[in-house]
Structures are given as structure tokens and as C-alpha cells.
Design a protein around this motif. Sequence first.
Motif, mmCIF file in Angstrom:
data_model
loop_
_atom_site.group_PDB
_atom_site.id
_atom_site.type_symbol
_atom_site.label_atom_id
_atom_site.label_comp_id
_atom_site.label_asym_id
_atom_site.label_seq_id
_atom_site.Cartn_x
_atom_site.Cartn_y
_atom_site.Cartn_z
ATOM 1 N N LEU A 159 0.754 -1.014 0.161
ATOM 2 C CA LEU A 159 0.174 -0.357 -0.043
ATOM 3 C C LEU A 159 1.367 0.973 0.186
ATOM 4 O O LEU A 159 0.238 2.282 -0.045
ATOM 5 N N THR A 160 1.755 1.548 0.130
ATOM 6 C CA THR A 160 2.984 2.461 0.272
ATOM 7 C C THR A 160 3.583 2.380 -0.728
ATOM 8 O O THR A 160 4.990 2.959 -0.528
ATOM 9 N N GLY A 161 3.781 1.913 -1.744
ATOM 10 C CA GLY A 161 3.835 1.459 -2.797
ATOM 11 C C GLY A 161 5.401 0.609 -2.742
ATOM 12 O O GLY A 161 6.374 0.591 -3.436
ATOM 13 N N TYR A 195 -2.927 5.313 3.839
ATOM 14 C CA TYR A 195 -3.569 5.589 2.164
ATOM 15 C C TYR A 195 -3.324 6.567 1.417
ATOM 16 O O TYR A 195 -3.010 6.585 0.466
ATOM 17 N N GLY A 234 0.924 6.097 0.640
ATOM 18 C CA GLY A 234 0.754 5.559 -0.744
ATOM 19 C C GLY A 234 0.011 6.390 -1.561
ATOM 20 O O GLY A 234 0.935 6.183 -3.182
ATOM 21 N N THR A 235 -1.057 6.582 -1.765
ATOM 22 C CA THR A 235 -1.460 7.192 -2.788
ATOM 23 C C THR A 235 -0.540 8.751 -3.359
ATOM 24 O O THR A 235 -0.430 8.774 -4.600
ATOM 25 N N PRO A 244 3.393 10.055 -2.002
ATOM 26 C CA PRO A 244 3.608 10.151 -0.577
ATOM 27 C C PRO A 244 4.205 11.914 -0.674
ATOM 28 O O PRO A 244 4.624 12.243 0.615
ATOM 29 N N THR A 269 5.698 4.645 6.402
ATOM 30 C CA THR A 269 6.401 3.682 6.359
ATOM 31 C C THR A 269 7.066 2.791 7.055
ATOM 32 O O THR A 269 6.951 1.581 6.568
ATOM 33 N N THR A 310 4.716 -0.408 8.703
ATOM 34 C CA THR A 310 4.527 -1.078 7.161
ATOM 35 C C THR A 310 5.468 -2.239 7.778
ATOM 36 O O THR A 310 5.239 -3.229 7.352
ATOM 37 N N THR A 367 -5.383 -4.849 -4.803
ATOM 38 C CA THR A 367 -4.198 -3.508 -4.558
ATOM 39 C C THR A 367 -3.538 -3.913 -5.622
ATOM 40 O O THR A 367 -3.347 -4.117 -6.429
ATOM 41 N N GLY A 425 0.663 1.158 -4.805
ATOM 42 C CA GLY A 425 0.674 2.157 -3.569
ATOM 43 C C GLY A 425 -0.506 2.718 -3.378
ATOM 44 O O GLY A 425 -1.314 3.264 -4.897
ATOM 45 N N GLY A 426 -1.606 2.724 -2.653
ATOM 46 C CA GLY A 426 -2.760 4.437 -2.263
ATOM 47 C C GLY A 426 -4.087 3.066 -2.296
ATOM 48 O O GLY A 426 -4.546 3.303 -1.835
#
Lengths: 349, 330, 510
Positions: A70-72, A199, A202-203, A205, A219, A222, A265, A269-270
Motif C-alpha cells: 500500500l505504501t508502494g 493510504y 501510499g497514494t 507520498p 512507511t 508497515t 491492491t 500503492g494507495g
Amino acid sequence: MSGQDRRAGGRRGISGDVWNALALFGLTALLILGSRWISPGFGGWSQAKAILVLSSFVVVVAFGQQLVILTGGLDLSIASVMTMGGVLAFTFIGASSPALLWGVPGVLLLTAAIGALNGIGVVWLRVPPFIMTLAMGIIVYGATLGLTGGTPRGQPSPLLSALFTADLAGVPLVIYLISVLAVLGTLLQRGTGFGRRLYAVGTNPAAAHIAGLPVRRITMMTYVISGASAGLAGVLMVGYAGGATLTMGQSYQLPSIAAVVVGGTSILGGSGLYLGAVGGALLLTTFSTVIASIGIAEGWRTVIYGIVILLALLLLREELYVWVGRLAARPGGIPPRSTPSTAMTGGNK
Amino acid sequence: MSASVANTRQRTAMSIRRLLGNGTLIVAAIYALLFVIFALRQADALSRNSIVDLFNNALPLALAAAGGTLVVLTRGFDLSVAGVVALSNVLMATVVGDGPAGALEGLAMVTGIGLLVGAVNGVLVAYVRLQSIASTLATMIVTSGLALLVLDAPGGNVPDFVADTLTDVVAGGIPVAAVIALAVVLAWLVLRRTDWGVALYAVGADETAAGLAGIPTRRVMFLAYCLAGVFYALSGYMLSALTATGNPNAGNSYLLLTFAAIAIGGTSFSGGRGDVVGAMLGAATLTLLQKVLFSAGVSSFYTGIFQGIVMILAVLVAALSDRIASGRRA
Amino acid sequence: MSAARVAMAQPPLTLDVAGVAKSYGATIALQRVTFDLRRGEVHALLGENGAGKSTLVKILSGIVRPDSGSVRLAGQPFEPHSLLAARAAGVSTAFQELSLLPNLSVATNLTLPRQRKGPVGLGSRRLNEAKAAELLAECDATDIDPGALVADLSLAEKQRVEIVRAVSQRPRLLILDEPTAALAEPEWLFRIVERLAATGVGVLYISHRLAEVRRLCLRGTVLRNGESIATVDLADAQDTDIFRMMVGRGAEEATQRTRGTQQRAAEAPALMLKDLRGAGVEGVSLDLHRGEIVGVAALEGQGQRDLFRILGGAAPAESGVIAVQAKPVRFADPRHALHAGIGFVPEERKTEGIFLGMTTASNISLPILGRLLRLGLIDGRRERAEVREAARGVDLPDRYIGMRISALSGGNQQKALIARVLLSGARILVLFDPTRGVDVGTKEVIYGVIRQFATGGGSVLLYSTELSELVQLAHRCLVMYRGRIVGEATGEGLTEQRLVSLASGHGRAA
């Protein structure tokens, strides 16, 4: 990627993801029922139970993996951390039940610390996540190998095994465990401040940084959670298998990613929901169980696995939503004459 | 007057900085240093056998790293290396006939497969615009599965002709592996000076700007993945010559080692900076490191730990030299 | 110039644009653009940010294709499908965002995408550099070393290389997009433009600087909201007429200014900067009081971006003092700025402002998540209530709140962003070009929000590329030049003309 307004329309994020998860659960149920067709012994409650139990490990590792994705990022150290968790539990907890009280938290703390090292490498040293976690995986594996001298020695824990053998109202205990985890995990993502900020990070930063969110800490968290969830999966494996081997985590690396990706997912990310990843884990486990039962070679299973991931990636592209949205928006259903190349419209520097 | 003096001084400072930032030179120096240690510890290090051995052991990884570098230069990651190496290896161990004809046939077959996998990656990344890690992960899984289908457990036999000739020496003592490595280096030096070679660096540095400068960015990326696939296949081919047997899991260790070699070779993972020759030297360094560790009596259990740490350090050093080269601070 | 002036017999058209339109999804970039450009003419393209200039440049350069309308180049239909096709047809562009590759040499950049080949068909560095030296010499830029890495050049040098590259294509139409933004000596460019025009090349000249435009061009086309409002003979048009066409308001309306003087009592300034230095900022001191709106005017690239980023905590200060309510503060992170009560709206809405994948509500409620918790979970009802109220404050309709913010127009996205910043409880707003690329209606809303914020005791530091906006909104306006504040305009002295002359480094004296 593209700098234009997306015409995904007014889809509410939450319901879309929940839908997606429910669809995966439905598909799993259909697949289980349909397998009766292959063999009359299949398709029943007992098979469903077996699949749920079998999928519990992926369900657990996918939780941490998904937060990282989710955080890429990506966590490729999961297999080794899981192995280490299992080996430690096997060696140090052994058959003693009171030892579980300090042993399990101890293992989780240690694997969380390994996750923290990943996080430090990614966040502060700016090593690409994929490199950092790959290297960490090798290091942890080497350490486990050296620690055990090649063969883990220990004793199975009866209480851990009971999770898989004992049942309550006809349902094995571990299924309650993963159900609770599914609910708590989804709540963490959607209901808490941490989840919401996660989120956001992730969407976008850069925007999260400007908006004053603690991007690094989030980050980092996670990776810590991913380490702990891999450790927990390793501990559970010991209960299931009644022992630990140096390869016990290996076959969970790719499924942990596949479950997350198939579960909706975005690898960028995001966006994504834990419930979806749980659905992905169930579907993939069912899939491989059914395929295994018709006597298909491991090679084919792997090939199909890869293709499923690829299809999920192709189907989850944002552009697809844009395209569908455009079709819906234009009565004629004519796609636009031309689209600017992404390379050109992408932001500069 | 003084302005021009200052200017000259500035230029000198710049060229020193660039020298320090030149990953290829750095890795060459590291290799030399490691070799000296090796020679001091190992009595027969300078014997012909030992040298031939070094080349033979390093070449497969060097080829894989050369291919991977092309993709990393475009700011991508190509994980399919693991699958393609394994697939080429098991094919060489099972379906290829003996003799020069068989060797050529095998070469054509594996490079064809490498090209195909590379093309699939290229389409997915350059045209469909999927993330490179994700799409090459999928192709890696598919190709590993195919490798398992060809050979489900280690075994098989690589034709003697391949296994013997390609690990031998020619012209009175030059290892064949060295000749091949030299050929690849020369090919790279040529490629680098083509429009595509220049465009590779441009696309990696800034895809948007490269597009605005008239570079067909997608085609450039697509070709990078294709060529990378061919290199992975060659790597599998040479690995088969080295091990003389097939192993469907042969590629697993390549995933880490390839990227470690690229990082040690001074190629930046943020694209647009680096060199194939550096990556090949990086591969040679990693191979030599294993030998040095072994000669120092470090248990093979711990090789992984060293490799992992070296890899992370390599990325950090590469980032640092990047910073020095571009003169940025903080 | 004079040659063109006497040419009463109209030379043939180099470019004829008729009814060109382009939209990206819901966002209309160009509605209808019509104008023409004669052979040997230097034609100005004027308009505010977001008027559609850059989309037009992209269409003419072959990067984007129009949805409808026609373009003719020297009488032939011109529908390039790529940048190279446009180039082959004789159109070349010097882009505002510079399309140079920093990791390659000047020579390589000048010869992209095809290198000069040596005898064996390989790129030859020597031939490349010789060719590049020739091209640089043609444009009187011999001081730039063809072998130097672009990364090692100054911004002005980069801009010159970008221009040389466009000129070196020997175009029949040359597009210059804000070409003087980083140039210290624009005369260099003027000589090139005049020389090309004399040989019959058509030049489309895009610039904010009216003085430059008047110096080079006879005619100009004004764009507003994606529409070509008019093509005017610049000699006959007053600056105010042109501004009115660009902004779409009468001059009398445009001067409806923020009234009333703010209480500058003995109390400490809300924000005080003393000799603040950082990358691009060469010692800035200023006071910002409660209830005050202070504008910052500057030409492109004079350090204003860096100053605002430092105040937002997004860039480090090297030395100097930042004091909020007389308390010195240091920002190592935007979070610290936020804690000090500074709300920062950055330049790039999409990359640094909003979260495209999330709903509008989640975008707005981010800063107050902490106080929406009940038993550790976000209280959905309270969140909706808070967000609704914040949205109302910026005139954002309720129906957008549950949608993904990516489905909103640029203007509404900007409103949501401002709502978020206001909700953070900031007492000082640091706004960098907050009306960039938004429609006129949204602009009015944003002006209202800014004024109301100041009336309520808040303080606003505002940068805008539109001088008219600063004149309208600010109590006083500071002018930056080369990283320093070089002047201030207040009261009756706060006019666009005065700001322009200060911003270009003239008129230091009051």
C-alpha cells in the motif's frame, strides 16, 4: 501516472473494494462447490474447512505484505522471516505450553525488529524496497541456517497444534483466529487514523509529506508489521506441521504478493483492502488445491500462478476504469480519437 | 583573467568529481584489491587453472548482470532473469543434441526464448505501462513454472561439446569465457554509441524530457527489455556449460546476485547512470568474494549474510558516488 | 521589426489555427482557438495560467492531438502524430519546462535523437561536439562548452541550450514558451528572434512579460479559459485593455481591492523573517501581521518558490530567523510548520497537494483525524459533519464530498485542498499561486476565502503569477528579485506597472 482528471466517476472507494472482496469470496465458494464435479469427495464442508486452514498462513503474511505494498513497497524477505519465526518457535518454545506466553511475543518482537531493519534501509538509507528486503531475506536465511547448523532441533507444541486440530462448533480454532484477524485488519485500514494516513502516504507520498503526515514513520511501521505477521505465520506453521524446516517459508513468498495483487491492491500503492487480500488468499489456495487434486504438475501450477498475477495486474489498471468510464459517459460508446501519450503528459521532474 | 582561472579550477573539480563518481573505475579497483587478497591467501591463485576458473565462474552472472543493467538504466527492474536463466539451463540439459550443431541449435533456441520473454516484458512495461517489478515478477513465475515442466528435479545432462568447449581455453591459454566477455564488452561499446544507446540513458534520466527531445521512448524501453532477455538466456547457456547439468531452481540465486552485481558496478537504480562493463566487473567481484570468503574459512552457511550485506552496501555506495558525481549535497 | 511593419501587402500565412478544441476527461483545456500567424511574423500568445497556452503548444508540437478544429501550416493541413512529425513539418519548440537531459552533454542534447555518425556508422563524440559548436556559434552562444554536462550548467545556460536546440531544427515555425523565464539578458534572444523573422520564419512567442512582447511582436492573440478572445495589434492596445481581455473583467471591477488597513498595533507580527537564507533565497526579511494579506510578486525563478517552500517546511533554511508570534521556530519537516500554525498550499496541486485516489472527504479530514477518534476508530458521522462544514466554507457543494477527488474539476480540487489547510487550524496561510489553472468562478471563491481569513485575524502570504490578483487582494506587496526582496508597493503605489518595473529589477527607489 497520467496528469489528467480521471473519469472513474464518483465511485466511493470503500464500497468498490468491499465489492471486490465479496466477489472473490463468491468465486472461492463457487470453485469449492464446482470441484464436486472433479471428485465426489470434494465440494463439501470438510473440504472447505481444509482449504480455510491451509490458507491461514497466506492470510496472515498477506496482511503485512499488503500494508507494505500500500505504501508502494514490496517485502521479499517474508519467506526467510517466516522460516526464522518457525524455527525459533520450534527450538525455544518446544512442547512447553507456559513458554508460549513469552515465546510467541518474543518471536514476534524479533521478527518485527527484522522488519524494522528493512524499514530503516528503505526509509532512511533510501535503498529500493525490493533490493533491501531481498538482501535482508538472504541475510536472515543465512543467520537461520548458521543458527541451526542446517537442521532445526526442537519439539512441537501441543497447544499450537490444537489450533488446527481442536474445534469449536465444528470449526477449527485457527479459522476463528483468521476471521478475527480479517476483521481487525480491515478495521485498522479503514477505521483508524493510522490506516487513513497510510493510504494517503501510499497514494501520494509527496503530498503526504507537505500535508505534515509522518511519512517515514508510517512507511517504517508497515515493514515492522510485515515482519511480525511473517513471524506469526511461521509460528502457526509449526503448530500445523508439528515441526520446522529451513524451507518452510519458501513457498509463501510469491503467494503473499499474489494474494494481495489478486485481492485488488494496486502494486503502485494507495488502494486496496485487507478483506480483498483475504479473498485473494482463499481463492488462490482453493485454486491450487483443486488443481493439485487433478494431478497437475507443479510446473503448470506455477505457470498458472504467474498468469493469474498478470491478469490481475492487467485488469486492475486505472486506465481500464477510465476507459470504462468514458464508454459509459459517451452514449455512442466511441473511444476518443486520440489519447496523449503518457510519457508526455506525465509530470516533469 | 581570474574568471577563466576560476573556470578552469571549476572544470578540474568537476572532472575529479566525475572520476570519483565513475562506478566502473571504482569496481575495477575493488576487484583488484580483492584479487590481491586472494592471491596472498591462496597459493595457486595465479595458476592458469585458477584464472580460467575465475572467468568461467563469473561469466554467467556477468551476462545476467549485463542484461539487467540495460533495464535498470531505463529506471526499471527486471525480475524475469531468474526464470529465463532456469529455463535456458533445463532446456540445455534435456533437449539439446551433442556436437557443434547441437550447441548452435541450443543457442538459437534459448536466445529465441529469451527474446520472447523480453519482448513480453517490454510490451507490458513500455506499451501497456505496467510497473516493471510487477510485470516481470509475473513473467518470472511463468518461466520458472515452464522450467519445472521441462525438468521437475535437478538432473539431465548438458551435451559434452557445450560443457567442454565453452569452459576451455583457446589460442594457447585464453579462456573461452574471457573471449565471450570481451565480445560482450565490445558489443556494448558499440551499442552505447548508437542512437539507441544514447537514448537509453536519456529515457532513464527523464522520460518526459526524452520524449520532448524526439526520442521514441517506448521503443527504446521495449528494446532494452528484449535485449536483456537475450542476455539472460546467454547467461543460462553459459551456466549450463559450467555446471554441465540442469536445475529448475538454478535461477533463484541469480535474482539477488544479478542486482547486487549491477549495484556494485555503479549503476544507479534511479536510472540514467551506469554501465554494462561495471556490472560485469561487479559480477566478477561477487564471484571472487565467494572464493575469498571460502579461502578465509568462512562457513558456507554465512555466505548469504555476506552477499546480502555487500548488496546493501553496494547500493549505498552507488548512491553516494551518484551524489558526488552530480555535486549535490544532502 | 521595421521590415514587417512596412509590409502592408500581407505575407502568406505560416500558421492558421481554426476552432481548435481539446479536453482531458472532464477538464476542458481548449474550447475554441482561432488565430493566424504570417510568414516572418513574431506573434504573441497571451493569457493567464490555465488559459490553455500550454495545451496549444503541445498540440502545435505534435505531443497532443486536438479533438476538433483544424491547423494549417504554410497552407497544408497540419496534423502531426508525434513530436518528430511536427519537427519534420517544420515546427520546433523550446519548452518552458526544458526538455534537456541532465546526464548527457550539451552536444548530445543538441543532436538528439540522432547522433552524428563517424565513418563506421557509430556516434562520434568529436563530430557531435563540432556540430554542436557550430550550432551554438550560429546562435551567438559560444560561451557554452559543447562537451559540458547539462547538469553542470546554470539555469540560464540550460534555457539557452533549449532555445539553440529549437532554432537548430531550421523550423518554419518556432515556438518559444516563456523563453526568458531564466534569462538574465533577454537581448540575446531578441537578436535571434529578429534574425529568424527577417528570414521568413514565423515565431509564436509566449511570455508573461508585456514589455518583451511589445518589443518583439506586432500582433498578439489573447487566450482566456481555453478560448481565443481576440487577436490585437499591439501598437493600438493599451496594457489595461490586454489585461482586461486576459482576465475577463472590466478594469473598474479589477480594482475592487481589499480595503481597510489592518491594525498594526504594538503586538508582535504573526510571522517575522529576518535575513532568511536557503537555496535560492539570499536573505529575506519581512513582517506579516494579524489580519494582513501580503503579496509577493516576482518573475519566474527569483527564489519565491524556495521562500514559500521554506516557510511550508518543505525545504531547509540555511540561516536566518523565522519567528511565529515572536517565537523563533525551525522547520525540518512540513509537520513542524503545521504545528507552528502555518498552512502551506504548494504550487503543484496534483503532485503535492491532493490525494487523487481518495475521496474528497478523506482528503479534507486528514489534519483532524486525531480528534475524530472514538474508541480508537474514526467516527464517521462526526467526520462527515466536520467535512461538510469545511466544504461549505470554501463553497464546495455537498455532492462532491463522497466522490473520489480525482473526479472533481481542478477548481473544486483546489477548494478541497484549501478546505483541508484551513481545517488544520492554521493561523498563517502561505499560498503559492493558489488560483493556478482554476476557472474564474473558483478564483472569486478563493479570493473571498482569503479575505475572510484575514478579516478573522489570520495572516496571509500570497504569491501569484497574476499581478492583477496581487493588486486586488493584498494590503501590500513585496517584490522579489534574485532571491531578495527588492521593493514594496503599498496603497496607491500598488499597481501592476509598479510591480512589473520592480520585478524586472528596475526602480529600486520608491
